[in-house]
Design a protein around this motif. Structure first.
Motif, mmCIF file in Angstrom:
data_model
loop_
_atom_site.group_PDB
_atom_site.id
_atom_site.type_symbol
_atom_site.label_atom_id
_atom_site.label_comp_id
_atom_site.label_asym_id
_atom_site.label_seq_id
_atom_site.Cartn_x
_atom_site.Cartn_y
_atom_site.Cartn_z
ATOM 1 N N LEU A 46 0.991 -1.165 0.134
ATOM 2 C CA LEU A 46 -0.211 0.174 -0.115
ATOM 3 C C LEU A 46 0.423 1.268 0.303
ATOM 4 C CD1 LEU A 46 -2.506 -1.120 2.340
ATOM 5 C CD2 LEU A 46 -2.843 -0.968 0.026
ATOM 6 N N ARG A 47 1.858 1.389 0.303
ATOM 7 C CA ARG A 47 2.653 2.591 0.906
ATOM 8 C C ARG A 47 3.367 2.814 -0.655
ATOM 9 N NH1 ARG A 47 5.031 0.471 6.047
ATOM 10 N NH2 ARG A 47 3.074 1.290 8.363
ATOM 11 N N ALA A 48 3.740 0.992 -1.418
ATOM 12 C CA ALA A 48 4.525 1.582 -2.800
ATOM 13 C C ALA A 48 3.708 2.231 -3.680
ATOM 14 C CB ALA A 48 5.119 0.434 -3.291
ATOM 15 N N GLU A 49 2.067 2.673 -3.198
ATOM 16 C CA GLU A 49 1.251 3.127 -4.515
ATOM 17 C C GLU A 49 0.752 4.148 -3.830
ATOM 18 O OE1 GLU A 49 -2.218 0.538 -4.047
ATOM 19 O OE2 GLU A 49 -2.016 -0.996 -5.240
ATOM 20 N N GLY A 50 1.249 4.619 -2.896
ATOM 21 C CA GLY A 50 0.956 6.204 -2.089
ATOM 22 C C GLY A 50 0.585 6.347 -1.270
ATOM 23 N N ARG A 51 -0.453 5.017 0.274
ATOM 24 C CA ARG A 51 -1.360 5.607 0.506
ATOM 25 C C ARG A 51 -0.434 5.418 2.296
ATOM 26 N NH1 ARG A 51 -6.620 3.900 0.320
ATOM 27 N NH2 ARG A 51 -6.953 4.468 2.374
ATOM 28 N N ALA A 52 -1.185 6.646 2.649
ATOM 29 C CA ALA A 52 -1.018 6.795 4.260
ATOM 30 C C ALA A 52 -1.236 5.794 5.330
ATOM 31 C CB ALA A 52 -1.064 8.061 4.672
ATOM 32 N N VAL A 53 -0.588 4.931 5.873
ATOM 33 C CA VAL A 53 -0.935 3.784 5.920
ATOM 34 C C VAL A 53 -0.308 3.421 7.652
ATOM 35 C CG1 VAL A 53 -0.739 1.308 6.243
ATOM 36 C CG2 VAL A 53 -0.692 2.077 4.286
ATOM 37 N N GLU A 54 -0.566 2.396 8.799
ATOM 38 C CA GLU A 54 -0.070 2.561 9.812
ATOM 39 C C GLU A 54 -0.439 1.206 10.400
ATOM 40 O OE1 GLU A 54 2.297 4.323 11.448
ATOM 41 O OE2 GLU A 54 2.451 6.235 10.748
#
Length: 196
Positions: A46-54
């Motif tokens: 998801l981060r590779a797609e630019g999403r804010a993830v925790e």
């Protein structure tokens, strides 16, 4: 580029605006079921797609947010509600929150779901349904070995209860697929719910 004149808020440029919907994905399951491994795999994608993830990891929560709590039912419930509060707070602000936390009791998990529903925040429950026999072989933290040796007690799913979800949004049999496949199943669920 956003523009502004003195004394007025900036006007967003539509080409710069990227609205994301936050959500909480709670991965529940026994110790060593694969919850954190799946969450970290999914977070990377998801981060590779630019999403804010925790990822709200259970061990880190115990150290920094729930220090001092034990493993009685009351303390476990308090821990889950604290995590649920933080997850909903982040999710309502556009973060996709992955929560690999055991949360052994159904009523405690339901309270977290209701908190999200009350705020209109998307919430998905994923049961990482790895059998205890498989978890005890994986034994990532050595908990099953310690329990068998009598060094600890109150191990969820062995000598402390774990109430399986009756109707999770997704059930993963992690012993039958790769980590990537498990993460892909959660990713697909997010897509189906319009959260990507």
């Amino acid at each position: 580029m956003a523009t502004a004149t003195p004394g007025t808020p900036p006007t967003p440029d539509p080409q710069e605006t990227h609205v994301t919907t936050g959500a909480t994905v709670w991965l529940t399951g026994l110790p060593s079921a694969g919850k954190t491994t799946i969450a970290n795999e999914l977070a990377g994608a998801l981060r590779a797609e630019g999403r804010a993830v925790e990822v709200l990891d259970g061990d880190e929560i115990r150290e920094f947010l729930s220090a001092g709590l034990g493993f009685s039912r009351a303390d476990r419930d308090t821990n889950v509600q604290r995590v649920g509060f933080v997850a909903e707070l982040l999710a309502r602000n556009g973060v996709l929150v992955l929560v690999p936390v055991i949360a052994p009791f159904a009523d405690s998990r339901e309270a977290v779901r209701k908190r999200h529903q009350a705020g209109g925040t998307p919430y998905l429950e994923v049961h990482v349904a790895t059998p205890v026999e498989v978890c005890s072989v994986r034994d990532v933290k050595g908990l099953y070995a310690k329990q068998a040796a009598g060094e600890i007690s109150g191990l969820t799913g062995v000598d402390d209860p774990y109430e399986e979800p009756d109707s999770p949004d997704l059930r993963i049999e992690s012993q039958d697929q790769t980590v990537a496949e498990s993460a892909a199943a959660v990713y697909a669920l997010l897509g189906e719910r319009g959260l990507l």
